[in-house]
Design an enzyme around this catalytic site. Sequence first.
Site, PDB file in Angstrom:
ATOM      1  N   HIS A 141       0.846  -1.202   0.000  1.00  0.00           N
ATOM      2  CA  HIS A 141       0.000   0.000   0.000  1.00  0.00           C
ATOM      3  C   HIS A 141       0.880   1.251   0.000  1.00  0.00           C
ATOM      4  O   HIS A 141       0.649   2.193  -0.777  1.00  0.00           O
ATOM      5  CB  HIS A 141      -0.902  -0.035   1.232  1.00  0.00           C
ATOM      6  N   GLU A 142       1.894   1.271   0.852  1.00  0.00           N
ATOM      7  CA  GLU A 142       2.757   2.452   0.944  1.00  0.00           C
ATOM      8  C   GLU A 142       3.586   2.648  -0.320  1.00  0.00           C
ATOM      9  O   GLU A 142       3.786   3.785  -0.774  1.00  0.00           O
ATOM     10  CB  GLU A 142       3.669   2.345   2.173  1.00  0.00           C
ATOM     11  N   HIS A 145       1.639   4.425  -2.924  1.00  0.00           N
ATOM     12  CA  HIS A 145       1.651   5.880  -2.749  1.00  0.00           C
ATOM     13  C   HIS A 145       2.877   6.493  -3.435  1.00  0.00           C
ATOM     14  O   HIS A 145       2.788   7.544  -4.068  1.00  0.00           O
ATOM     15  CB  HIS A 145       1.684   6.244  -1.262  1.00  0.00           C
ATOM     16  N   GLU A 214      -6.179   6.897  -0.799  1.00  0.00           N
ATOM     17  CA  GLU A 214      -6.018   5.756   0.103  1.00  0.00           C
ATOM     18  C   GLU A 214      -6.696   4.519  -0.485  1.00  0.00           C
ATOM     19  O   GLU A 214      -6.143   3.408  -0.435  1.00  0.00           O
ATOM     20  CB  GLU A 214      -6.597   6.083   1.478  1.00  0.00           C
TER      21      GLU A 214
END
Length: 299
Positions: A141-142, A145, A214
Amino acid sequence: MSRTRFRSDAKLTRRIGAVSLGLVALYLAFGAVLITVMPSALTAAVVIIAMAWGQWYFSDKLALASMKARVVTPEQAPELHGMIDRLCALADMPKPTVAVADTDLPNAFATGRSPQHSAVCVTTGILRRLDAEELEGVLSHELAHVANRDVAVMTVASSLGLLAGFLIRWAPFLGGGRDRNNNAALMFIVVWLASMIAYFISFLLTRALSRYRELSADRSGAYLTGKPSALASALTKITGEMGRIPSRDLREVENMSAFFFATPAFDRQSLAGMFATHPPVEKRLEQLARISADLGRPL
């Protein structure tokens, strides 16, 4: 999005475009008001733009310093580095700086102006609470980003809000003060009201974009690893644990909440939902359940 193996997100691109158009229109309207009633505001604009540039350029260092995080080497954190190495190879992207923040708060964040100048940080609290698959889900997930250049996008998107907030505070002192001439008081009121309106609209637009980014990072990370259930499990654990963290500790890292993987749960129908940087946990879990069905895996 950078050229990686993360799935492209057309909805994210459209939303960034729509928010950008809205902010451009707001910039033009706000600028017209300032030029008309307050020519000296140009100095304030230059200062804020310089601050926004510095926030963007040094974003990785500023974020790590804010969390008192330390950069760790592969020798100091071999499992963490090994996991990030595998994910970066899978995503075909540069490896970010790896850092650890010594706090019981279970969370993680990514920052940096580009994939070549980025950092991923995890807390000791999250390392203690998640198993390997759950942590891999959070890291994917990070890294999404980073690939989406989210820090750069959000810095640009929030710069108008920074300028408006600056003028709300300093409008009385710009342009010679309120008592310099008969028009000073009227000028102050016009600038103050324009700044308030611009700040509020910019705030809502950037928060809406933040919530969607997100969801996009969840989606990209889940498809990259092929294990949305691990990401869902991590999300459930972290939000549950966040509810038990003392408010005092949460306030200490409040300035970083927009960057975190997860924030404390809130009622999706409440006013807090409109102002939140993250979507409701239920909405994130619903999306992960759909991805599990798409991949043919039970959540």
